[in-house]
Design a protein around this motif. Structure first.
Motif, short mmCIF file in Angstrom:
data_model
loop_
_atom_site.label_atom_id
_atom_site.label_comp_id
_atom_site.label_asym_id
_atom_site.label_seq_id
_atom_site.Cartn_x
_atom_site.Cartn_y
_atom_site.Cartn_z
N GLY A 45 0.79 -1.22 0.00
CA GLY A 45 0.00 0.00 0.00
C GLY A 45 0.82 1.27 0.00
N LEU A 46 2.07 1.17 -0.47
CA LEU A 46 2.96 2.34 -0.49
C LEU A 46 2.93 3.04 -1.84
N LEU A 47 2.62 2.30 -2.88
CA LEU A 47 2.51 2.84 -4.24
C LEU A 47 1.29 2.22 -4.90
N LYS A 48 0.79 2.89 -5.93
CA LYS A 48 -0.27 2.33 -6.75
C LYS A 48 0.31 2.09 -8.14
N VAL A 49 0.71 0.86 -8.37
CA VAL A 49 1.38 0.49 -9.63
C VAL A 49 0.61 -0.66 -10.26
N GLU A 50 -0.14 -0.38 -11.30
CA GLU A 50 -0.93 -1.42 -11.96
C GLU A 50 -0.13 -2.13 -13.04
N ASP A 51 0.78 -1.43 -13.68
CA ASP A 51 1.62 -2.02 -14.73
C ASP A 51 3.07 -1.75 -14.36
N THR A 52 3.74 -2.77 -13.81
CA THR A 52 5.10 -2.56 -13.31
C THR A 52 6.09 -2.27 -14.44
N ASP A 53 5.91 -2.93 -15.58
CA ASP A 53 6.83 -2.69 -16.70
C ASP A 53 6.76 -1.22 -17.13
N GLU A 54 5.55 -0.71 -17.23
CA GLU A 54 5.38 0.69 -17.61
C GLU A 54 5.98 1.61 -16.55
N ALA A 55 5.79 1.26 -15.29
CA ALA A 55 6.32 2.08 -14.19
C ALA A 55 7.84 2.11 -14.20
N VAL A 56 8.45 0.96 -14.47
CA VAL A 56 9.92 0.91 -14.56
C VAL A 56 10.40 1.85 -15.66
N PHE A 61 8.22 10.63 -9.74
CA PHE A 61 7.62 9.30 -9.78
C PHE A 61 6.56 9.15 -8.69
N LEU A 62 6.85 9.67 -7.50
CA LEU A 62 5.89 9.58 -6.41
C LEU A 62 4.63 10.41 -6.67
N ARG A 63 4.78 11.49 -7.39
CA ARG A 63 3.59 12.26 -7.75
C ARG A 63 2.69 11.48 -8.70
N LEU A 64 3.30 10.61 -9.50
CA LEU A 64 2.53 9.81 -10.44
C LEU A 64 1.97 8.53 -9.81
N TYR A 65 2.74 7.91 -8.94
CA TYR A 65 2.37 6.59 -8.42
C TYR A 65 2.17 6.54 -6.91
N GLY A 66 2.39 7.62 -6.23
CA GLY A 66 2.24 7.62 -4.78
C GLY A 66 0.79 7.52 -4.35
N ILE A 67 0.57 7.03 -3.15
CA ILE A 67 -0.77 6.88 -2.59
C ILE A 67 -1.23 8.21 -2.00
#
Length: 201
Positions: free
Chosen positions: A145-156, A195-201
């Motif tokens: 629950g620290l990040l919201k990452v639905e597509d890890t490849d895209e996030a990388v 990155f946190l602005r895009l994927y942070g909770i």
């Protein structure tokens, strides 16, 4: 030769190999020159690495291993996500923009059409393991629950893009020098925050 001395000797040979590659390119780099410049015998190089491709695969493995070591230290750790991303970004930027890695990437690109083995090794032994380890870290953060990452490849890919921008291309083209430690630190912090602005909770 004891284990510690062998490891030191091997590291020196890999350092010399990377330097010769930067000077001569992959095609004109020879095992003989690497052996002579590292004060080793050609027989030792062939015994330890097999051939020229094996030698540079060892360089690639070592480089990638240093980055994965940083990430592995944060798996199941208590460090904040921002600190972990900054640590990873710092190591990744210093890695991809270094003379050593720029030389390997240039060589892989120049040989890709006539001899794709180096490019294939760079992908399999360098990029893919780093990508996989970072993806594991992001999946773990998502599960906690620290990040919201639905597509890890895209996030990388997003993080790498935020970190490097066009800096790697400019290094490959030879139009800019390696970044300073201050530059790398700023790049890593900026990428982590974005990155946190895009994927942070």
């Amino acid at each position: 030769m004891n284990k510690s001395r062998r490891a030191t000797r091997r590291a020196h040979i890999l350092d010399v190999a990377a330097k010769v590659l930067a000077e001569r390119g992959y095609r004109d780099t020879t095992m003989l020159e690497v052996a002579q410049r590292s004060s080793a015998s050609k027989e030792t190089l062939y015994a330890w690495f097999g051939d020229k491709l094996g030698l540079f695969e060892a360089v690639i493995r070592r480089n990638a291993g240093q980055i994965r070591l940083v990430l592995n230290g944060h798996l199941d750790g208590e460090t904040s996500v921002e600190s972990a991303l900054t640590d990873f970004g710092r190591e990744l930027a210093a890695h991809f923009l270094s003379d050593n890695v720029v030389a390997i990437n240039r060589a892989a690109i120049s040989e890709a059409s006539s001899g794709p083995s180096l490019a294939a090794s760079l992908t399999k032994l360098g990029r893919e393991p780093m990508h996989h380890t970072f993806a594991r870290y992001l999946e773990q953060c998502h599960a906690r629950g620290l990040l919201k990452v639905e597509d890890t490849d895209e996030a990388v890919d997003t993080f790498v893009g935020l970190l490097l921008g066009n800096a790697q291309t400019r290094r490959l083209l030879g139009v800019t020098d390696p970044p300073t430690e201050t530059d790398v630190e700023e790049m890593a912090k900026r990428a982590a925050q974005k990155f946190l602005r895009l994927y942070g909770i």
